[in-house]
Design an enzyme around this catalytic site. Sequence first.
Site, short mmCIF file in Angstrom:
data_model
loop_
_atom_site.label_atom_id
_atom_site.label_comp_id
_atom_site.label_asym_id
_atom_site.label_seq_id
_atom_site.Cartn_x
_atom_site.Cartn_y
_atom_site.Cartn_z
N SER A 60 0.88 -1.26 -0.07
CA SER A 60 0.04 0.06 0.12
C SER A 60 0.95 1.24 0.07
O SER A 60 2.14 1.37 0.23
CB SER A 60 -0.99 0.03 1.24
OG SER A 60 -1.65 1.38 1.44
N TYR B 55 -3.14 0.65 10.45
CA TYR B 55 -2.98 0.25 9.08
C TYR B 55 -1.80 0.65 8.46
O TYR B 55 -0.89 -0.19 7.86
CB TYR B 55 -4.06 0.71 8.06
CG TYR B 55 -4.20 -0.04 6.54
CD1 TYR B 55 -4.39 -0.98 6.26
CD2 TYR B 55 -3.48 1.06 5.77
CE1 TYR B 55 -4.46 -1.45 5.36
CE2 TYR B 55 -3.58 0.46 4.41
CZ TYR B 55 -4.09 -0.69 4.01
OH TYR B 55 -4.18 -1.37 2.85
#
Length: 300
Positions: A139, A152
Amino acid sequence: MSGSSERTALITGGASGIGLAVAVLLQQRGFRLALMDLQAPALQAAAARLGAGEVLTIVGDVTRPDDCRRAADATVQRFGGIDLCWANAGVGTLAPLRHADAAAWMQVLQVNVFGVLHTVQAALPQLIARRGQIAVSASVASLGHAPGMSAYAASKAAAEAMCDSWRIELAHHGVDVTCIHPLWVSTPMVERGRDSRAFARLRQAMAGPMSRETPLDVAAPLIADGLLQRRRRIFVPGWVRWIFALRAALHTRPLEREQLAAAAELEALYLEDVARGVSGIAPSAGNLNAAQSTQVPGGS
């Protein structure tokens, strides 16, 4: 990797989203597929789409080492080996620190960090024997760390760090390591986040193109091509490479200005989301008990 007619890919979180879209393209380019996911119905649908004869599906939880070993063993038994292991299963939450649940925070790490570890370790003997490839979905959150996304971002920064370390230590075994950095991709994972007002406000606070989504049919070929070329990093969309190159600037005051201005409102909207029942506990591609309240970029 071995010849195109003999290559096999083991993909976690492979029943939907990015995982499935890339699996379709890999199959078209000569790969046999082993897809691991929690969701049996989704795996059945994926197998029907891909053709059951050349696809192995495994219901399993990446936070359980035994499940990962079972998936790797089943792949070897069915196809004779593993050439590409893609740790793609992931989960994310949006929760300000003041209101974050420690158990949910830990669950994100269990899926996105330890799930990657368990997946790769299970396949590693085969990858070394066949001079194969590890891929990890890390990501853009590994590069820039937005408010409310500390769990996250921490998990994806860890995933990137693992890739960097493994790339060096496995080079003499002939194993390549690919770190994948998607921004927002139009997947079911991101779609589920649209119900959250806090999620929407966060995206509004992201500068210019940082808030835009890449269609799945655009993102998947970028990833498939990068995997086939055994690149060190894959950026989705391609201009994310400039974020990687300039990452130190992301957390300077000028570039944090919009997010700082949004932080108080984001916290209030998060509490509204909780009151509306938007945040909660739900299954994910990675773990049956994973916290999957507001979904974030770079997952399956």
